[in-house]
Design a protein around this motif. Structure first.
Motif, PDB file in Angstrom:
ATOM      1  N   ASP A 195       0.845  -1.190   0.000  1.00 37.05           N
ATOM      2  CA  ASP A 195       0.000   0.000   0.000  1.00 37.05           C
ATOM      3  C   ASP A 195       0.878   1.237   0.000  1.00 37.05           C
ATOM      4  OD1 ASP A 195      -1.841   1.969   0.337  1.00 37.05           O
ATOM      5  OD2 ASP A 195      -2.808   1.080   2.092  1.00 37.05           O
ATOM      6  N   LYS A 196       0.783   2.061  -1.031  1.00 41.61           N
ATOM      7  CA  LYS A 196       1.615   3.256  -1.136  1.00 41.61           C
ATOM      8  C   LYS A 196       1.172   4.354  -0.175  1.00 41.61           C
ATOM      9  CE  LYS A 196       3.089   2.481  -5.890  1.00 41.61           C
ATOM     10  NZ  LYS A 196       3.170   3.020  -7.264  1.00 41.61           N
ATOM     11  N   ASN A 197       0.025   4.188   0.452  1.00 40.71           N
ATOM     12  CA  ASN A 197      -0.437   5.162   1.443  1.00 40.71           C
ATOM     13  C   ASN A 197       0.115   4.873   2.841  1.00 40.71           C
ATOM     14  OD1 ASN A 197      -2.040   6.708  -0.313  1.00 40.71           O
ATOM     15  ND2 ASN A 197      -3.671   5.151  -0.217  1.00 40.71           N
ATOM     16  N   THR A 198       0.847   3.776   2.951  1.00 35.07           N
ATOM     17  CA  THR A 198       1.426   3.385   4.236  1.00 35.07           C
ATOM     18  C   THR A 198       2.864   3.884   4.321  1.00 35.07           C
ATOM     19  OG1 THR A 198       0.061   1.398   4.295  1.00 35.07           O
ATOM     20  CG2 THR A 198       1.973   1.443   5.752  1.00 35.07           C
ATOM     21  N   THR A 199       3.271   4.331   5.516  1.00 31.32           N
ATOM     22  CA  THR A 199       4.641   4.790   5.736  1.00 31.32           C
ATOM     23  C   THR A 199       5.170   4.182   7.026  1.00 31.32           C
ATOM     24  OG1 THR A 199       6.080   6.742   5.834  1.00 31.32           O
ATOM     25  CG2 THR A 199       4.001   6.860   7.054  1.00 31.32           C
ATOM     26  N   PHE A 200       6.431   4.431   7.321  1.00 36.07           N
ATOM     27  CA  PHE A 200       7.015   3.893   8.550  1.00 36.07           C
ATOM     28  C   PHE A 200       8.043   4.871   9.106  1.00 36.07           C
ATOM     29  CE2 PHE A 200      10.225   2.827   5.484  1.00 36.07           C
ATOM     30  CZ  PHE A 200      11.429   2.859   6.188  1.00 36.07           C
ATOM     31  N   VAL A 201       8.274   4.778  10.408  1.00 38.12           N
ATOM     32  CA  VAL A 201       9.301   5.570  11.097  1.00 38.12           C
ATOM     33  C   VAL A 201       9.955   4.668  12.134  1.00 38.12           C
ATOM     34  CG1 VAL A 201       9.779   7.529  12.625  1.00 38.12           C
ATOM     35  CG2 VAL A 201       8.133   7.777  10.759  1.00 38.12           C
ATOM     36  N   THR A 202      11.273   4.751  12.234  1.00 38.39           N
ATOM     37  CA  THR A 202      12.012   3.959  13.219  1.00 38.39           C
ATOM     38  C   THR A 202      12.040   4.680  14.567  1.00 38.39           C
ATOM     39  OG1 THR A 202      13.427   3.041  11.489  1.00 38.39           O
ATOM     40  CG2 THR A 202      14.221   2.860  13.765  1.00 38.39           C
ATOM     41  N   VAL A 203      11.748   3.945  15.619  1.00 35.67           N
ATOM     42  CA  VAL A 203      11.795   4.487  16.980  1.00 35.67           C
ATOM     43  C   VAL A 203      12.778   3.648  17.790  1.00 35.67           C
ATOM     44  CG1 VAL A 203      10.499   4.996  19.081  1.00 35.67           C
ATOM     45  CG2 VAL A 203       9.400   5.257  16.844  1.00 35.67           C
ATOM     46  N   LYS A 204      13.733   4.323  18.427  1.00 37.21           N
ATOM     47  CA  LYS A 204      14.691   3.633  19.293  1.00 37.21           C
ATOM     48  C   LYS A 204      14.350   3.936  20.746  1.00 37.21           C
ATOM     49  CE  LYS A 204      18.976   2.972  16.709  1.00 37.21           C
ATOM     50  NZ  LYS A 204      20.430   3.285  16.678  1.00 37.21           N
ATOM     51  N   ILE A 205      14.121   2.890  21.530  1.00 34.15           N
ATOM     52  CA  ILE A 205      13.813   3.050  22.947  1.00 34.15           C
ATOM     53  C   ILE A 205      14.937   2.412  23.750  1.00 34.15           C
ATOM     54  CG2 ILE A 205      12.160   2.596  24.790  1.00 34.15           C
ATOM     55  CD1 ILE A 205       9.987   2.369  22.664  1.00 34.15           C
ATOM     56  N   ASN A 206      15.717   3.258  24.427  1.00 36.50           N
ATOM     57  CA  ASN A 206      16.885   2.790  25.183  1.00 36.50           C
ATOM     58  C   ASN A 206      17.781   1.888  24.331  1.00 36.50           C
ATOM     59  OD1 ASN A 206      15.987   4.217  27.350  1.00 36.50           O
ATOM     60  ND2 ASN A 206      15.668   2.473  28.697  1.00 36.50           N
ATOM     61  N   GLY A 207      17.949   2.274  23.061  1.00 36.94           N
ATOM     62  CA  GLY A 207      18.855   1.547  22.178  1.00 36.94           C
ATOM     63  C   GLY A 207      18.213   0.461  21.349  1.00 36.94           C
ATOM     64  N   ASP A 208      16.998   0.024  21.705  1.00 30.25           N
ATOM     65  CA  ASP A 208      16.305  -1.014  20.939  1.00 30.25           C
ATOM     66  C   ASP A 208      15.439  -0.364  19.863  1.00 30.25           C
ATOM     67  OD1 ASP A 208      17.355  -3.108  22.442  1.00 30.25           O
ATOM     68  OD2 ASP A 208      15.787  -2.913  23.958  1.00 30.25           O
ATOM     69  N   SER A 209      15.589  -0.837  18.620  1.00 27.82           N
ATOM     70  CA  SER A 209      14.871  -0.236  17.492  1.00 27.82           C
ATOM     71  C   SER A 209      13.510  -0.881  17.274  1.00 27.82           C
ATOM     72  CB  SER A 209      15.699  -0.364  16.212  1.00 27.82           C
ATOM     73  OG  SER A 209      16.852   0.426  16.289  1.00 27.82           O
ATOM     74  N   ARG A 210      12.559  -0.037  16.954  1.00 29.20           N
ATOM     75  CA  ARG A 210      11.207  -0.491  16.645  1.00 29.20           C
ATOM     76  C   ARG A 210      10.730   0.289  15.420  1.00 29.20           C
ATOM     77  NH1 ARG A 210       5.880   0.087  20.600  1.00 29.20           N
ATOM     78  NH2 ARG A 210       4.318  -0.389  19.013  1.00 29.20           N
ATOM     79  N   VAL A 211      10.104  -0.393  14.465  1.00 31.03           N
ATOM     80  CA  VAL A 211       9.570   0.265  13.278  1.00 31.03           C
ATOM     81  C   VAL A 211       8.062   0.394  13.428  1.00 31.03           C
ATOM     82  CG1 VAL A 211       9.299   0.163  10.781  1.00 31.03           C
ATOM     83  CG2 VAL A 211      11.413  -0.648  11.836  1.00 31.03           C
TER      84      VAL A 211
END
Length: 312
Positions: A58-74
């Motif tokens: 889906d081209k309407n979907t996007t993502f951003v990476t979030v790092k919490i205390n060094g652990d990455s989450r998309v």
């Protein structure tokens, strides 16, 4: 078709080692929650793979990476609902605690290249040592020719040990609370003998003239002289306070709880000298003088008691 595409994207994300939640409700095909995922890396390659998986869905979907205390989450979501850092956290159901540090700010705009960093506040007990300056004491002696000087004792810095509860979010100190601060090693004064060339012996009560070190001592020295006290009184006061608190108005004995310059026990005794007794070194010093006068008859007498008993 859209449901099938999303299912295919979820499969690609799963193959890439990402954990996802349902993105659309099967009945009405409306978004009820976002796909979120965790990754051990935050490389350009991993972001590219995520972008590729999304493009196929889906081209309407996007993502951003979030790092919490060094652990990455998309965090994945609809582009229209993911324009700021605040949007990303809400989409990913990420709650901030009051002391957490987040970068960039919540109002900052985001793109797929943005990495939001969150450092959760954590409290640790930390102990550190700081130096206590030594003083220079000049004493007259008839054993040397007039004007000649000789170092009798070399000065040595003391050590103040402080234990604090430090709360940090990443490298940022959120709060610091001292609950113990004591003289681990008292400073040793540098004693300089000054020749008088006289056969008259110096008085045994002559403690010499101490040169103040720092703002607090300079104020105390002048205060004593302005109120009729002698240089010997300042030397005596300086010796006691250096050994009791290192001239720290927040010094706190870890065992008894004695507090302040003169280690009053309890510290609230000093309220008789002023309501600001907890932080004001001037108030504490005035109380110290009063205590020496009332209990020992003077500052030098209190010093003599301290020398004999290692306390006062």
């Amino acid at each position: 078709m859209k449901i099938a595409a999303v299912v295919a994207a979820a499969g690609l994300l799963g193959a890439a080692g990402l954990v996802s939640r349902s993105f659309y409700h099967a009945d009405d095909v409306k978004p009820i929650s976002t796909i979120t995922s965790f990754s051990a890396t935050d490389s350009a390659a991993s972001r590219s793979a995520t972008r590729g998986a999304i493009n196929s869905a889906d081209k309407n979907t996007t993502f951003v990476t979030v790092k919490i205390n060094g652990d990455s989450r998309v965090v994945l979501g609809e582009k229209a609902n993911m324009t700021t850092v605040k949007d990303v956290l809400e989409t990913g159901d990420i709650t901030l605690d009051p002391d957490d540090a987040v970068s960039p700010s919540l109002k900052s705009k985001v793109t797929e290249a943005t990495v939001v960093t969150i450092n959760r506040a954590d409290a640790d007990v930390e102990t550190n040592d700081t130096e206590i300056a030594f003083n220079e004491v000049r004493k007259e002696t008839s054993s040397l020719p007039k004007g000649q000087e000789k170092v009798e004792t070399e000065g040595q810095k003391g050590i103040m040990e402080t234990t604090s509860l430090i709360k940090r979010a990443g490298d940022k100190v959120i709060s610091s609370n001292v609950f113990a601060s004591w003289v681990k090693k008292a400073p040793v004064d540098k004693v300089i003998l000054v020749g008088t060339g006289s056969t008259k012996s110096s008085s045994s009560a002559d403690l010499g003239t101490t040169v103040p070190a720092g703002e607090v001592q300079s104020w105390a020295h002048q205060y004593l002289l302005d109120n009729g006290y002698s240089e010997a009184d300042f030397t005596a006061a300086n010796y006691i306070i250096n050994h009791e608190s290192g001239w720290s108005p927040t010094a706190t004995n870890p065992t008894s709880g004695a507090y302040g310059l003169g280690q009053a026990y309890p510290g609230s005794k000093m309220a008789s000298a002023g309501a600001d007794w907890q932080t004001n070194y001037k108030t504490q010093f005035k109380w110290f003088i009063s205590y020496c006068e009332q209990r020992y008859g003077g500052i030098v007498a209190a010093y003599n008691y301290w020398i004999a008993h290692n306390n006062y």
